[in-house]
Design a protein around this motif. Structure first.
Motif, PDB file in Angstrom:
ATOM      1  N   PHE A 142       0.829  -1.208   0.000  1.00 46.17           N
ATOM      2  CA  PHE A 142       0.000   0.000   0.000  1.00 46.17           C
ATOM      3  C   PHE A 142       0.868   1.264   0.000  1.00 46.17           C
ATOM      4  CE2 PHE A 142      -2.943  -3.141   1.742  1.00 46.17           C
ATOM      5  CZ  PHE A 142      -4.168  -2.773   1.202  1.00 46.17           C
ATOM      6  N   ARG A 143       2.129   1.146  -0.349  1.00 47.15           N
ATOM      7  CA  ARG A 143       3.009   2.311  -0.291  1.00 47.15           C
ATOM      8  C   ARG A 143       2.489   3.446  -1.175  1.00 47.15           C
ATOM      9  NH1 ARG A 143       8.693  -0.261  -1.705  1.00 47.15           N
ATOM     10  NH2 ARG A 143       7.300  -1.601  -2.936  1.00 47.15           N
ATOM     11  N   GLU A 144       2.407   4.632  -0.571  1.00 40.58           N
ATOM     12  CA  GLU A 144       1.991   5.862  -1.251  1.00 40.58           C
ATOM     13  C   GLU A 144       0.558   5.791  -1.779  1.00 40.58           C
ATOM     14  OE1 GLU A 144       5.215   7.761  -3.682  1.00 40.58           O
ATOM     15  OE2 GLU A 144       6.200   5.830  -3.320  1.00 40.58           O
ATOM     16  N   ALA A 145      -0.224   4.828  -1.295  1.00 38.45           N
ATOM     17  CA  ALA A 145      -1.636   4.754  -1.683  1.00 38.45           C
ATOM     18  C   ALA A 145      -2.452   5.742  -0.853  1.00 38.45           C
ATOM     19  CB  ALA A 145      -2.166   3.340  -1.483  1.00 38.45           C
ATOM     20  N   PHE A 162       3.073   0.065   4.212  1.00 39.51           N
ATOM     21  CA  PHE A 162       2.243   1.263   4.143  1.00 39.51           C
ATOM     22  C   PHE A 162       3.080   2.542   4.141  1.00 39.51           C
ATOM     23  CE2 PHE A 162      -0.588  -1.960   5.826  1.00 39.51           C
ATOM     24  CZ  PHE A 162      -1.802  -1.679   5.231  1.00 39.51           C
ATOM     25  N   GLU A 163       4.364   2.445   3.832  1.00 35.78           N
ATOM     26  CA  GLU A 163       5.200   3.639   3.868  1.00 35.78           C
ATOM     27  C   GLU A 163       4.646   4.721   2.936  1.00 35.78           C
ATOM     28  OE1 GLU A 163       6.272   0.486   3.517  1.00 35.78           O
ATOM     29  OE2 GLU A 163       8.404   0.285   4.051  1.00 35.78           O
ATOM     30  N   GLY A 164       4.451   5.913   3.484  1.00 31.56           N
ATOM     31  CA  GLY A 164       3.997   7.041   2.679  1.00 31.56           C
ATOM     32  C   GLY A 164       2.526   7.016   2.308  1.00 31.56           C
ATOM     33  N   ALA A 165       1.764   6.053   2.834  1.00 36.44           N
ATOM     34  CA  ALA A 165       0.339   5.973   2.498  1.00 36.44           C
ATOM     35  C   ALA A 165      -0.462   7.012   3.275  1.00 36.44           C
ATOM     36  CB  ALA A 165      -0.192   4.576   2.801  1.00 36.44           C
ATOM     37  N   ASP A 166      -1.579   7.433   2.713  1.00 37.77           N
ATOM     38  CA  ASP A 166      -2.512   8.327   3.399  1.00 37.77           C
ATOM     39  C   ASP A 166      -3.656   7.464   3.918  1.00 37.77           C
ATOM     40  OD1 ASP A 166      -4.334  10.182   4.283  1.00 37.77           O
ATOM     41  OD2 ASP A 166      -4.151  11.502   2.537  1.00 37.77           O
ATOM     42  N   LEU A 167      -3.637   7.202   5.224  1.00 40.58           N
ATOM     43  CA  LEU A 167      -4.606   6.299   5.846  1.00 40.58           C
ATOM     44  C   LEU A 167      -5.683   7.046   6.620  1.00 40.58           C
ATOM     45  CD1 LEU A 167      -2.049   3.672   7.228  1.00 40.58           C
ATOM     46  CD2 LEU A 167      -3.398   3.522   5.126  1.00 40.58           C
ATOM     47  N   ARG A 168      -5.750   8.356   6.477  1.00 36.46           N
ATOM     48  CA  ARG A 168      -6.688   9.137   7.278  1.00 36.46           C
ATOM     49  C   ARG A 168      -8.142   8.785   6.991  1.00 36.46           C
ATOM     50  NH1 ARG A 168      -4.277  14.952   5.880  1.00 36.46           N
ATOM     51  NH2 ARG A 168      -4.189  13.880   3.861  1.00 36.46           N
ATOM     52  N   GLY A 169      -8.417   8.256   5.816  1.00 32.31           N
ATOM     53  CA  GLY A 169      -9.787   7.887   5.476  1.00 32.31           C
ATOM     54  C   GLY A 169     -10.065   6.409   5.645  1.00 32.31           C
ATOM     55  N   ALA A 170      -9.230   5.706   6.414  1.00 31.47           N
ATOM     56  CA  ALA A 170      -9.394   4.261   6.586  1.00 31.47           C
ATOM     57  C   ALA A 170      -9.646   3.920   8.046  1.00 31.47           C
ATOM     58  CB  ALA A 170      -8.154   3.528   6.084  1.00 31.47           C
ATOM     59  N   ASP A 179       5.620  -3.762  13.903  1.00 36.86           N
ATOM     60  CA  ASP A 179       5.131  -3.447  12.561  1.00 36.86           C
ATOM     61  C   ASP A 179       5.232  -1.960  12.227  1.00 36.86           C
ATOM     62  OD1 ASP A 179       4.446  -6.093  12.074  1.00 36.86           O
ATOM     63  OD2 ASP A 179       2.426  -5.849  12.892  1.00 36.86           O
ATOM     64  N   LEU A 180       5.515  -1.130  13.212  1.00 33.92           N
ATOM     65  CA  LEU A 180       5.512   0.317  12.994  1.00 33.92           C
ATOM     66  C   LEU A 180       6.459   0.781  11.885  1.00 33.92           C
ATOM     67  CD1 LEU A 180       5.207   1.647  16.655  1.00 33.92           C
ATOM     68  CD2 LEU A 180       3.459   1.661  14.873  1.00 33.92           C
ATOM     69  N   PRO A 181       7.656   0.185  11.717  1.00 31.29           N
ATOM     70  CA  PRO A 181       8.524   0.656  10.625  1.00 31.29           C
ATOM     71  C   PRO A 181       7.883   0.549   9.245  1.00 31.29           C
ATOM     72  CG  PRO A 181       9.795  -0.645  12.183  1.00 31.29           C
ATOM     73  CD  PRO A 181       8.354  -0.794  12.577  1.00 31.29           C
ATOM     74  N   ARG A 182       6.941  -0.362   9.069  1.00 25.83           N
ATOM     75  CA  ARG A 182       6.297  -0.519   7.766  1.00 25.83           C
ATOM     76  C   ARG A 182       5.243   0.557   7.506  1.00 25.83           C
ATOM     77  NH1 ARG A 182       3.386  -4.536   7.734  1.00 25.83           N
ATOM     78  NH2 ARG A 182       3.631  -5.510   9.769  1.00 25.83           N
ATOM     79  N   PHE A 183       5.032   1.432   8.496  1.00 24.01           N
ATOM     80  CA  PHE A 183       4.104   2.559   8.361  1.00 24.01           C
ATOM     81  C   PHE A 183       4.858   3.893   8.348  1.00 24.01           C
ATOM     82  CE2 PHE A 183       1.457  -0.868   9.749  1.00 24.01           C
ATOM     83  CZ  PHE A 183       0.197  -0.610   9.241  1.00 24.01           C
ATOM     84  N   LYS A 184       6.167   3.846   8.160  1.00 21.27           N
ATOM     85  CA  LYS A 184       6.974   5.061   8.204  1.00 21.27           C
ATOM     86  C   LYS A 184       6.487   6.071   7.162  1.00 21.27           C
ATOM     87  CE  LYS A 184      11.752   6.707   7.980  1.00 21.27           C
ATOM     88  NZ  LYS A 184      13.177   6.316   7.788  1.00 21.27           N
ATOM     89  N   GLY A 185       6.236   7.292   7.610  1.00 17.47           N
ATOM     90  CA  GLY A 185       5.807   8.351   6.705  1.00 17.47           C
ATOM     91  C   GLY A 185       4.337   8.322   6.352  1.00 17.47           C
ATOM     92  N   ALA A 186       3.570   7.354   6.880  1.00 14.95           N
ATOM     93  CA  ALA A 186       2.138   7.293   6.586  1.00 14.95           C
ATOM     94  C   ALA A 186       1.403   8.422   7.300  1.00 14.95           C
ATOM     95  CB  ALA A 186       1.567   5.947   7.012  1.00 14.95           C
TER      96      ALA A 186
END
Length: 205
Positions: A142-145, A162-170, A179-186
């Motif tokens: 989901f990177r940058e999704a 999920f790096e760089g993803a915009d998850l505010r609408g999820a 697992d937090l490193p896989r959300f870096k920059g989200a």
């Protein structure tokens, strides 16, 4: 594009093969429940308001095919070519979507509850109204999704990125510390941050 009339009752493999003998066709309101459409060349076809629960699309050619408002619950797709295909307003609960060719494939306002999508790439896609609750998204990308009005609760997100993803609408659940490193920059909302912090035993005040 020709639009062959829907057969009375259930349609099957021969009906679809005959309708596409001379090229893509538009199937509107066809009942394809449990139909075996494996290995058929359906590239560029349009399936609109069709019932195809438990249908078998394994190894079918479905590049640039559109599925609009279809019931595709518990359908099978292993080995299918779905490059640049579109699923819009479809029900895909329990669908088996592993091991497909999916470059450019898009989902819009679809139910993918408990669907199998291991290793699926949503990188840089905009996902609107997709319900992934309970889905297998292990190793999905989901990177940058950008996710809008999407549900990821209870999904298997093991090794998903999920790096760089915009998850505010999820809708998301707690995230394990490892697992937090896989959300870096989200990008996440304050409410989501509180959920994540709570899962780590932290209190947000």
């Amino acid at each position: 594009m020709p639009e062959p009339p829907a057969p009375a009752g259930l349609a099957g493999r021969q009906d679809v093969a005959s309708a596409t003998r001379d090229g893509p066709a538009r199937f509107s309101g066809w009942n394809l429940t449990a139909a075996d459409l494996s290995r058929l060349d359906l590239q560029g076809c349009v399936f609109e308001r069709c019932r195809a629960g438990q249908a078998n699309f394994a190894n079918a050619g479905l590049a640039e095919t559109q599925f609009l408002g279809c019931d595709l619950n518990n359908s099978r797709w292993a080995g299918a070519s779905l490059s640049s295909a579109v699923f819009r307003d479809c029900k895909l609960t329990g669908a088996l979507l592993g091991e497909i060719r999916s470059f450019g494939l898009t989902f819009e306002r679809c139910l993918l509850v408990s669907a199998q999508l291991p290793g699926f790439s949503f990188r840089r896609q905009t996902l609107d109204g997709v319900d992934f609750q309970g889905a297998d998204l292990a190793e999905a990308d989901f990177r940058e999704a950008v996710l809008t009005d999407c549900n990821l609760k209870d999904a298997n997100l093991a090794r998903a990125r999920f790096e760089g993803a915009d998850l505010r609408g999820a809708e998301i659940g707690p995230i394990a510390a490892g697992d937090l490193p896989r959300f870096k920059g989200a990008l996440i909302s304050r409410a989501q941050a509180a959920i994540i912090a709570g899962g780590l035993g932290l209190k947000v005040v």
